[in-house]
Design a protein around this motif. Structure first.
Motif, short mmCIF file in Angstrom:
data_model
loop_
_atom_site.label_atom_id
_atom_site.label_comp_id
_atom_site.label_asym_id
_atom_site.label_seq_id
_atom_site.Cartn_x
_atom_site.Cartn_y
_atom_site.Cartn_z
N GLY A 103 46.64 36.03 37.09
CA GLY A 103 45.38 36.41 36.47
C GLY A 103 45.40 36.17 34.97
O GLY A 103 46.16 35.34 34.46
N ASP A 104 44.60 36.94 34.26
CA ASP A 104 44.47 36.78 32.81
C ASP A 104 45.59 37.42 32.01
O ASP A 104 45.76 37.12 30.84
CB ASP A 104 43.13 37.36 32.35
CG ASP A 104 41.94 36.63 32.95
OD1 ASP A 104 42.09 35.43 33.26
OD2 ASP A 104 40.89 37.26 33.12
N HIS A 105 46.34 38.34 32.62
CA HIS A 105 47.41 39.05 31.93
C HIS A 105 48.72 38.88 32.70
O HIS A 105 48.72 38.53 33.87
CB HIS A 105 47.07 40.54 31.79
CG HIS A 105 45.73 40.77 31.14
ND1 HIS A 105 45.49 40.58 29.81
CD2 HIS A 105 44.54 41.14 31.69
CE1 HIS A 105 44.23 40.85 29.54
NE2 HIS A 105 43.62 41.19 30.67
N ASP A 106 49.85 39.17 32.04
CA ASP A 106 51.16 38.98 32.67
C ASP A 106 51.30 39.72 33.99
O ASP A 106 51.92 39.23 34.91
CB ASP A 106 52.27 39.42 31.71
CG ASP A 106 52.45 38.44 30.56
OD1 ASP A 106 51.98 37.29 30.68
OD2 ASP A 106 53.06 38.83 29.55
N SER A 107 50.75 40.93 34.07
CA SER A 107 50.93 41.73 35.29
C SER A 107 49.69 41.67 36.19
O SER A 107 49.56 42.46 37.11
CB SER A 107 51.23 43.18 34.90
OG SER A 107 50.13 43.71 34.16
N ASP A 108 48.80 40.73 35.94
CA ASP A 108 47.55 40.62 36.67
C ASP A 108 47.65 39.50 37.71
O ASP A 108 47.96 38.36 37.38
CB ASP A 108 46.42 40.31 35.67
CG ASP A 108 45.06 40.24 36.33
OD1 ASP A 108 44.86 40.88 37.38
OD2 ASP A 108 44.19 39.52 35.80
N TRP A 109 47.39 39.82 38.97
CA TRP A 109 47.39 38.84 40.04
C TRP A 109 46.08 38.97 40.81
O TRP A 109 45.57 40.06 41.00
CB TRP A 109 48.58 39.06 40.98
CG TRP A 109 49.87 38.72 40.33
CD1 TRP A 109 50.64 39.54 39.57
CD2 TRP A 109 50.51 37.45 40.33
NE1 TRP A 109 51.74 38.86 39.11
CE2 TRP A 109 51.69 37.58 39.57
CE3 TRP A 109 50.23 36.23 40.91
CZ2 TRP A 109 52.58 36.52 39.37
CZ3 TRP A 109 51.10 35.17 40.72
CH2 TRP A 109 52.26 35.33 39.95
#
Length: 146
Positions: free
Chosen positions: A8-14
Motif C-alpha cells: 500500500g501507501d505505507h510500509d505496514s500497509d497492504w
C-alpha cells in the motif's frame, strides 16, 4: 483465492486486490479468472469490453466443455497445445492470460492442472494493483497516469 496482497501507501500497509490475469466484477465485489465461466451463464466466459475494460460475459463459440477460442481453434486454458503454442528446449508455452494485455496468449509455464496442490507461495513478478482489471483501477483510486 483470486486475490493477493499488494504493497500500500505505507510500509505496514497492504491491500488485497485481484491477482494478475483476474478481473474485478463490482456486482459481486469479487475477482474472476478471465476466459472461464466464472459468474457467467453456461456457454459463456468472463471477458472484457474493450477499450472500456469493463467486465462482461462473452458467448463461448467452443462447444466442448472447458475450451475457449484461441487462434482459430478451441483450446483448453492452462494447457500446452502444440498446434498454437511452442515448446522451446525444456520450456513449454501454455494457453493463458497475458497479464499485461489481459488477452489470451502463449505464456511460459507448466500446465496449470499439473501443479502441486500444496503449493501455497506464489510470486507475481511485476504485479501492480493499478493494472487494468483490478478493483483499485475500477474504483479510480490509482490516480491519473502521465
Amino acid at each position: 483465492m483470486n486475490e493477493i496482497l499488494y504493497p500500500g501507501d505505507h510500509d505496514s500497509d497492504w491491500v488485497c486486490d485481484c491477482k494478475p490475469g483476474f478481473v474485478y466484477y463490482p456486482k459481486h465485489d469479487a475477482c474472476y479468472d478471465l476466459y472461464t465461466q466464472g459468474f457467467c451463464q453456461a456457454g459463456e466466459y468472463v471477458d472484457l469490453e474493450r477499450p472500456s475494460m469493463l467486465v462482461k460475459c462473452t458467448n463461448n463459440t467452443c462447444a466442448e466443455a472447458n475450451k475457449v477460442p484461441f487462434r482459430g481453434r478451441c483450446v483448453v486454458l492452462g494447457r500446452h497445445d502444440s498446434e498454437v503454442c511452442p515448446k522451446v528446449k525444456r520450456i513449454r508455452y501454455i494457453v493463458g492470460v497475458n497479464t499485461t494485455t489481459l488477452e489470451l496468449d502463449c505464456i511460459e509455464g507448466n500446465d496449470w492442472y499439473s501443479r502441486i496442490e500444496t503449493e501455497k507461495i506464489m510470486s507475481y513478478a511485476g504485479a501492480n494493483r493499478c493494472n487494468n482489471g483490478t478493483k483499485a483501477s475500477f474504483d479510480g483510486i490509482c490516480g491519473q497516469r502521465p
